[in-house]
Design a protein around this motif. Structure first.
Motif, PDB file in Angstrom:
ATOM      1  N   SER A  31      -4.296  13.133  -4.094  1.00 43.87           N
ATOM      2  CA  SER A  31      -5.483  13.246  -3.260  1.00 43.87           C
ATOM      3  C   SER A  31      -5.255  14.224  -2.126  1.00 43.87           C
ATOM      4  O   SER A  31      -4.126  14.527  -1.768  1.00 43.87           O
ATOM      5  CB  SER A  31      -5.896  11.873  -2.725  1.00 43.87           C
ATOM      6  OG  SER A  31      -4.938  11.389  -1.840  1.00 43.87           O
TER       7      SER A  31
ATOM      8  N   ALA B 119       2.356   1.849  -3.415  1.00 45.71           N
ATOM      9  CA  ALA B 119       1.339   2.291  -4.378  1.00 45.71           C
ATOM     10  C   ALA B 119       1.040   3.772  -4.212  1.00 45.71           C
ATOM     11  O   ALA B 119       0.979   4.519  -5.190  1.00 45.71           O
ATOM     12  CB  ALA B 119       0.068   1.464  -4.193  1.00 45.71           C
ATOM     13  N   ARG B 120       0.855   4.201  -2.972  1.00 45.03           N
ATOM     14  CA  ARG B 120       0.517   5.611  -2.744  1.00 45.03           C
ATOM     15  C   ARG B 120       1.655   6.518  -3.181  1.00 45.03           C
ATOM     16  O   ARG B 120       1.433   7.542  -3.821  1.00 45.03           O
ATOM     17  CB  ARG B 120       0.212   5.852  -1.256  1.00 45.03           C
ATOM     18  CG  ARG B 120      -1.137   5.326  -0.815  1.00 45.03           C
ATOM     19  CD  ARG B 120      -1.529   5.906   0.544  1.00 45.03           C
ATOM     20  NE  ARG B 120      -0.486   5.689   1.538  1.00 45.03           N
ATOM     21  CZ  ARG B 120      -0.401   4.634   2.332  1.00 45.03           C
ATOM     22  NH1 ARG B 120      -1.317   3.686   2.244  1.00 45.03           N
ATOM     23  NH2 ARG B 120       0.555   4.500   3.200  1.00 45.03           N
TER      24      ARG B 120
ATOM     25  N   ALA C  40       0.839  -1.202   0.000  1.00 43.90           N
ATOM     26  CA  ALA C  40       0.000   0.000   0.000  1.00 43.90           C
ATOM     27  C   ALA C  40       0.876   1.256   0.000  1.00 43.90           C
ATOM     28  O   ALA C  40       0.592   2.227  -0.707  1.00 43.90           O
ATOM     29  CB  ALA C  40      -0.939  -0.007   1.209  1.00 43.90           C
TER      30      ALA C  40
ATOM     31  N   ILE D  82       0.666   1.481 -10.609  1.00 41.83           N
ATOM     32  CA  ILE D  82       0.912   0.062 -10.384  1.00 41.83           C
ATOM     33  C   ILE D  82      -0.247  -0.692 -11.003  1.00 41.83           C
ATOM     34  O   ILE D  82      -1.411  -0.418 -10.681  1.00 41.83           O
ATOM     35  CB  ILE D  82       1.026  -0.255  -8.884  1.00 41.83           C
ATOM     36  CG1 ILE D  82       2.274   0.425  -8.326  1.00 41.83           C
ATOM     37  CG2 ILE D  82       1.068  -1.752  -8.641  1.00 41.83           C
ATOM     38  CD1 ILE D  82       2.557   0.081  -6.892  1.00 41.83           C
ATOM     39  N   VAL D  83       0.038  -1.601 -11.938  1.00 39.96           N
ATOM     40  CA  VAL D  83      -1.052  -2.265 -12.645  1.00 39.96           C
ATOM     41  C   VAL D  83      -1.341  -3.663 -12.103  1.00 39.96           C
ATOM     42  O   VAL D  83      -2.405  -4.210 -12.353  1.00 39.96           O
ATOM     43  CB  VAL D  83      -0.769  -2.358 -14.159  1.00 39.96           C
ATOM     44  CG1 VAL D  83      -0.848  -0.963 -14.773  1.00 39.96           C
ATOM     45  CG2 VAL D  83       0.587  -2.980 -14.425  1.00 39.96           C
ATOM     46  N   ARG D  84      -0.390  -4.223 -11.391  1.00 44.19           N
ATOM     47  CA  ARG D  84      -0.625  -5.541 -10.800  1.00 44.19           C
ATOM     48  C   ARG D  84       0.316  -5.666  -9.620  1.00 44.19           C
ATOM     49  O   ARG D  84       1.426  -5.119  -9.641  1.00 44.19           O
ATOM     50  CB  ARG D  84      -0.341  -6.670 -11.800  1.00 44.19           C
ATOM     51  CG  ARG D  84      -0.578  -8.084 -11.298  1.00 44.19           C
ATOM     52  CD  ARG D  84      -1.994  -8.583 -11.524  1.00 44.19           C
ATOM     53  NE  ARG D  84      -2.284  -8.786 -12.939  1.00 44.19           N
ATOM     54  CZ  ARG D  84      -2.063  -9.942 -13.595  1.00 44.19           C
ATOM     55  NH1 ARG D  84      -1.581 -10.991 -12.957  1.00 44.19           N
ATOM     56  NH2 ARG D  84      -2.343 -10.037 -14.885  1.00 44.19           N
TER      57      ARG D  84
ATOM     58  N   ILE E 241      -1.923  10.618  -9.945  1.00 44.44           N
ATOM     59  CA  ILE E 241      -3.079  10.448  -9.069  1.00 44.44           C
ATOM     60  C   ILE E 241      -2.736  11.173  -7.779  1.00 44.44           C
ATOM     61  O   ILE E 241      -1.745  10.848  -7.128  1.00 44.44           O
ATOM     62  CB  ILE E 241      -3.367   8.969  -8.800  1.00 44.44           C
ATOM     63  CG1 ILE E 241      -3.725   8.280 -10.117  1.00 44.44           C
ATOM     64  CG2 ILE E 241      -4.483   8.820  -7.782  1.00 44.44           C
ATOM     65  CD1 ILE E 241      -3.902   6.784  -9.981  1.00 44.44           C
TER      66      ILE E 241
ATOM     67  N   THR F  21      -9.949  13.076  -4.778  1.00 45.29           N
ATOM     68  CA  THR F  21      -8.906  12.455  -5.591  1.00 45.29           C
ATOM     69  C   THR F  21      -8.966  12.991  -7.014  1.00 45.29           C
ATOM     70  O   THR F  21     -10.031  13.095  -7.616  1.00 45.29           O
ATOM     71  CB  THR F  21      -9.065  10.921  -5.596  1.00 45.29           C
ATOM     72  OG1 THR F  21      -8.968  10.456  -4.248  1.00 45.29           O
ATOM     73  CG2 THR F  21      -7.958  10.252  -6.411  1.00 45.29           C
TER      74      THR F  21
ATOM     75  N   ALA G  31       1.913   6.495  -7.046  1.00 44.90           N
ATOM     76  CA  ALA G  31       0.781   7.173  -7.691  1.00 44.90           C
ATOM     77  C   ALA G  31       0.980   8.682  -7.637  1.00 44.90           C
ATOM     78  O   ALA G  31       0.656   9.403  -8.581  1.00 44.90           O
ATOM     79  CB  ALA G  31      -0.529   6.776  -7.017  1.00 44.90           C
TER      80      ALA G  31
ATOM     81  N   ARG H 228      -7.514  12.444 -10.867  1.00 46.86           N
ATOM     82  CA  ARG H 228      -6.858  11.497 -11.784  1.00 46.86           C
ATOM     83  C   ARG H 228      -6.709  12.151 -13.142  1.00 46.86           C
ATOM     84  O   ARG H 228      -7.582  12.890 -13.579  1.00 46.86           O
ATOM     85  CB  ARG H 228      -7.676  10.222 -11.922  1.00 46.86           C
ATOM     86  CG  ARG H 228      -7.756   9.472 -10.623  1.00 46.86           C
ATOM     87  CD  ARG H 228      -8.725   8.305 -10.689  1.00 46.86           C
ATOM     88  NE  ARG H 228      -9.056   7.951  -9.318  1.00 46.86           N
ATOM     89  CZ  ARG H 228      -9.167   6.723  -8.852  1.00 46.86           C
ATOM     90  NH1 ARG H 228      -9.000   5.699  -9.646  1.00 46.86           N
ATOM     91  NH2 ARG H 228      -9.448   6.501  -7.601  1.00 46.86           N
TER      92      ARG H 228
ATOM     93  N   ARG I 243     -12.137  12.464   1.264  1.00 48.23           N
ATOM     94  CA  ARG I 243     -10.951  12.379   0.410  1.00 48.23           C
ATOM     95  C   ARG I 243     -11.269  12.784  -1.024  1.00 48.23           C
ATOM     96  O   ARG I 243     -12.040  12.127  -1.721  1.00 48.23           O
ATOM     97  CB  ARG I 243     -10.330  10.987   0.423  1.00 48.23           C
ATOM     98  CG  ARG I 243      -8.943  11.038  -0.252  1.00 48.23           C
ATOM     99  CD  ARG I 243      -8.195   9.725  -0.200  1.00 48.23           C
ATOM    100  NE  ARG I 243      -8.926   8.706  -0.910  1.00 48.23           N
ATOM    101  CZ  ARG I 243      -9.183   7.505  -0.436  1.00 48.23           C
ATOM    102  NH1 ARG I 243      -8.756   7.159   0.750  1.00 48.23           N
ATOM    103  NH2 ARG I 243      -9.862   6.634  -1.146  1.00 48.23           N
TER     104      ARG I 243
END
Lengths: 422, 422
Positions: free
Chosen positions: A187, A26-27, A23, A36-38, A185, A230, A30, A232, A228
């Protein structure tokens, strides 16, 4: 730019450890415009690591791994990935020196154990990612086609440090080598207290769904409902003014309930304000049993403001240590605004503070009486000449009710501080 | 039996949510002898879901997914996986009835919104996994070759409920259809306090590595070092006596430091013992600021034992509320065994309890003085005629030091309770 993350470790796969690294990665990525796609998790075996990383590499050509860099025989990440790239391994003497120095600096006896030298073995042709927070260095391995794997340690503190110090700047530099600013991305979080999720949505009216083209999520928790926003598909520079607009519009509608942004802690905000105004605080806690004190004193420097408190769990202690009158307890009960008032006044006077907060309630699961269900909680705020009391019906289990009560007390104190002095 | 898990959701992939479902699934399945060999996380897009599940299915033929079963347009799990199996979708009227009934039962106004009917769309030829904890039913889809995907909801409470109620029994039944008892991964945890990881390993001697063929992990935390014994490749019936043997052997060597097993909470154990012996407790906290009180009162029924406490953060409060002498503070300082002794005695007397615990220390990051570094913490245990005081140098950041201090106080009280009355 698309990246895959592979987190490595039997402990993760067996569920003994919850994967918080994933996690965090990813944050952070982003926020730099990297998606991250997978994400995959595999065990410590060499063939499992090799398979998971090879498949990820085939899909995106850019992979970050965590785990398996330590000194034990379970730590096979480097060898397994070197094999995918068709590389051998060698010992890096700069890492050896570094490990020896660390060992000496800590004052540990004897020489560096041989096992630790395993950490100095690296794939041929790799680059070392310095670890300023632990002993296992990270590895960057790249082939002629520009496909790469970055290997980070699994210990969260070390992984986070290395990501911030070394890997993120490297990835950002790669991105800025391209022509245009990346679409990120991003937020922003507004923290509210004292208002329910549905009431927030009502008050926000047409903003409640997607203010200014941002997505809006409601995140209810024991400290209140976080909002939150966000963005994109915008660059960081494009997102900034949209956040500012949306934040201003939300403030106009529910500003009364917004106490902070991001990770702001209401206790810290209240302390800062009291410190600036030289107001000292005393506490009188019944159902929270010390939780409010623990929360306030978790903040370094809280002793400037908080003098102390009384945990008055038994009624006898409410009487003896806070001076709550027998008649008040008998007439109105321990969970009443009258008792909360006397608790706050008693704490303020006996502890010699300028202000006091009191909490008395039914935390559950037992203890409910007719008219006072589980969650029924009374508060007192003594500030200036005034004692303000109020009652809330808090919901959740025992732990949630107690945390909600501590937050509600702090929010009430914050509002009292905001009022012009009476 | 090998299974892969695919957790589905943009929130997971973006790191807004930490994936706790994955760890829960892994632990529950391991206990049934089912190994998870890979775990993947993908976003909410249909092609990402289909790719991740297809790849997992190709590797193991047995896949559990979580997430994407809700009523919104983001929820594409069922369609995406039906497509892999070459199946169409149809509306299941029993689910519609169920949803309507739920809607009515809750007393919500009007008819079931059309959006919710999406939850009643299921792949042709699937089986429904009943959801007793929410509205989204789970799905079991299997092909002629026996390859299957079980789809569970993403809300942790619903996922856990459905796993326990429906999916685990189904998987267990499949396993027991085979001839022999499954080989499971099972573990047992012994909880220690008051001893360092390295000292534990020293004392355990030859047991320190792999007692009786079990693996032994040292898990240090703020409550002490947990010892986790793990058995692999045995049946549940075979593992049991090996655990018993290893536990007995470890108790013989370090039993003094073992206070419990599994998830045992030292505070709860101490409370149980005091309740049984009708001993009441008072607290005097300085650096922990209420944390010990909060921890004890987190336990329902703690009011049988804990009467109350004083958070004596300022020295003036140590004097006024606990009767610590000016001379003691001036001569030995607020962080001293002498002060801890008077805090404990003062709390016991003024609160009128049978026993008292006191804590005073330097939680940091500031406040260190020569001879009293950050982490230097003094304790007092008043029980019977005796007041026992001691000092520990605790390590970690402010939060860790405070939690270690609370645990150390409880452990000292537990030892004092175990001594024959003086």
């Amino acid at each position: 730019v698309q990246i895959e993350v592979v987190t490595i470790g039997d402990e993760l796969l067996l569920g003994f450890t919850v994967d918080t690294n994933a996690a965090h990665l990813a944050r952070q990525l982003a926020a730099q415009g990297v998606a991250i796609v997978r994400r995959s998790t595999c065990g410590d075996e060499a063939h499992e690591i090799a398979a998971a990383v090879r498949e990820a590499l085939d899909r995106t050509g850019a992979v970050i791994t965590t785990g398996g860099l330590g000194p034990t025989s379970d730590d096979l990440t480097k060898e397994s990935i070197a094999a995918i790239f068709g590389r051998g391994m060698h010992r890096d003497e700069s890492i050896v020196e570094n490990l020896k120095e660390r060992w000496k600096k800590r004052g540990w006896p004897g020489d560096l154990p041989v096992a630790n030298l395993q950490q100095a073995m690296v794939p041929d042709g790799c680059e070392i990612l310095t670890n300023n927070h632990g002993s296992a260095p990270g590895i960057w391995l790249e082939d002629e086609r520009g496909r790469w794997v970055a290997m980070l340690p699994g210990v969260p503190r070390e992984m986070r440090g290395m990501l911030a110090d070394t890997l993120l700047p490297r990835i950002t530099a790669r991105l800025s080598a391209g022509a245009e600013a990346p679409r990120v991305i991003a937020s922003r979080t507004l923290r509210t207290s004292g208002i329910a999720e549905s009431a927030l949505a009502d008050k926000l009216g047409p903003l409640a769904k997607a203010p200014f083209g941002l997505s809006l999520a409601y995140l209810p928790g024991v400290e209140g409902v976080d909002l939150r926003l966000t963005s994109r598909g915008r660059t960081a520079a494009e997102a900034e003014p949209v956040f500012a607009q949306a934040t201003a519009a939300i403030h106009e509608l529910v500003g009364h309930n917004i106490y902070g942004e991001g990770n702001d802690d209401l206790a810290a905000l209240v302390l800062d304000e009291m410190r600036a105004r030289h107001i000292t605080l005393a506490l009188a806690e019944s159902c929270t049993g010390g939780l409010l004190g623990a929360r306030i004193t978790a903040i370094p420097g809280s002793s400037d403001v908080l003098l102390g408190g009384v945990v008055a769990y038994a009624n006898a202690v409410k009487r003896s240590m806070l001076g709550v009158r027998e008649a008040t307890l008998a007439t109105f009960g321990a969970v009443s605004e009258e008792t909360a008032r006397e608790m706050a006044l008693g704490a303020r006077e006996r502890i010699g503070a300028d202000a006091a907060l009191s909490i008395t309630g039914v935390a559950g699961p037992g203890g409910a009486t007719p008219g006072k269900p589980v969650g029924h909680t009374c508060f007192g705020v003594a500030l200036g000449g005034d004692v303000h009391t109020f009652t809330m019906n808090l919901y959740g289990d025992r732990a949630e009710i107690r945390e909600r009560a501590a937050q509600a007390a702090l929010f009430a104190l914050r509002r009292a501080l905001a009022k012009p002095a009476s």
